[in-house]
Enzyme design. Sequence first.
Site, PDB file in Angstrom:
ATOM      1  NE  ARG A  69      -1.545  -1.487   3.416  1.00 43.04           N
ATOM      2  CZ  ARG A  69      -2.293  -1.127   4.455  1.00 43.04           C
ATOM      3  NH1 ARG A  69      -1.786  -0.353   5.381  1.00 43.04           N
ATOM      4  NH2 ARG A  69      -3.515  -1.551   4.589  1.00 43.04           N
ATOM      5  N   GLY A  70       0.210   2.366  -0.224  1.00 42.56           N
ATOM      6  CA  GLY A  70       0.963   3.598  -0.443  1.00 42.56           C
ATOM      7  C   GLY A  70       1.016   3.783  -1.952  1.00 42.56           C
ATOM      8  CB  ALA A  71      -0.216   6.502  -4.113  1.00 43.79           C
ATOM      9  CG  ASP A 108      -2.967   8.352  -1.797  1.00 42.50           C
ATOM     10  OD1 ASP A 108      -2.973   9.007  -0.743  1.00 42.50           O
ATOM     11  OD2 ASP A 108      -2.544   7.182  -1.873  1.00 42.50           O
ATOM     12  NE  ARG A 112      -6.531   0.647  -2.146  1.00 37.07           N
ATOM     13  CZ  ARG A 112      -5.762   1.099  -1.159  1.00 37.07           C
ATOM     14  NH1 ARG A 112      -4.559   0.626  -0.979  1.00 37.07           N
ATOM     15  NH2 ARG A 112      -6.196   2.035  -0.334  1.00 37.07           N
ATOM     16  CD  GLN A 124      -3.299   3.058   6.565  1.00 29.45           C
ATOM     17  OE1 GLN A 124      -3.862   3.420   7.594  1.00 29.45           O
ATOM     18  NE2 GLN A 124      -3.926   2.979   5.413  1.00 29.45           N
ATOM     19  CE  LYS A 162      -5.184   5.897   3.720  1.00 26.80           C
ATOM     20  NZ  LYS A 162      -6.098   4.863   3.187  1.00 26.80           N
TER      21      LYS A 162
END
Length: 358
Positions: A54-56, A246, A96, A205, A257
């Site tokens: 995860r994390g763009a 993102d 996503r 997170q 987020k």
Amino acid sequence: MRDRLLAAEKVKAIEWRDSTLYLLDQRKLPREQAWVAYDSVAGVAEAIRSMVVRGAPAIGICAAYGVVLAVGARLAAGGDWLAALEEDFNLLADSRPTGGHLHWTLNRMRERLERVKDQASPLAALETEALAIHESDREANLTMAQLGVELIRRHQGNPQVLLTHCNTGALGSGGFGTALGVIRAAWLEGMVERVYVDETRPWLQGSRLTAWELAQEGMACIVNTDSAAAHIMKTKGVTWVVVGADRICANGDVTSKVGTYQLAVNAMHHGVRFMVVASSSSIDMTLLSGEDVLLEEREGAELLDVGGQPLGALVEVFNPVFDVTPADLIDAIVTEKGVVERPDAAKMAQLMCRKRLH
Ligand code: MRU
């Protein structure tokens, strides 16, 4: 400073070896450091969908390797492999919805494919492209870390009290990190007194990933509930809120987020500066403003269960996982092409005409 930053880097979460993608399973951190191997595009898409990665920026990099795996498999299967590949591009694109890097990397891989598709073996060129995307994200992070530190220095002296949200470090990028890269670099420069880390409900997170990552480098932080942020700004001398992004729109609106928007509102109220750190691959000039961004909503179950224990409440849940921070609440957007202070459409357009600084 670059060499000092590199020497401080301890965490790696994405590795490409022998035509296989290895990912550090972020769902299991900090309890367990488990690596998972992926040798198919379906596996990579599922890893993105199920939040192993995860994390763009990290998601975008994995998608590039996913394309390499897809091309390898389609070439081996023969027939009209180019037509069949469309299914794989769609699978990755749908994994996503909100992050911009995913679409940016898929476009870049598609352009490369167009140029090499008639070669006897296009796979090697695509693998080289995916590796270059990964490496350039890491380089962008190192550049942004230095620019972010200069910005902090220019506006205020030491010591800094920083507050961040979500995970924006090596785990969520190609290496070193975006917002956390700036925080880490400022800390290495001796500029930081304290770092507050929002726990970041509901996937935690902040408390699970950011705090773990900082601990690997011996860097102290203080974890707080998301709802304590305004109180912390008011009472603990916070100088900067530093967050990742993102997707950034043509007018400088920032999608990040969920919870980032309320931090920006609170920062404005308390006279705290607000910095967004993200590479230019997250800037999508086709989106005129935050109104145009598709914001991911996730299952209500994520809020009705704590540590595997159902809360038992039979209620409707609204669980958006990203929000939009309007440009006029942002002091600076730091990218590898340079810094945009008080962003607006004209400044964003100028930035996009610039070359990368590394
Ligand atoms: O939903 P996640 O866990 O993928 O969210 C991660 C974030 O939103 C990060 O803050 C973001 O991608 C910023 S840049 C690393």
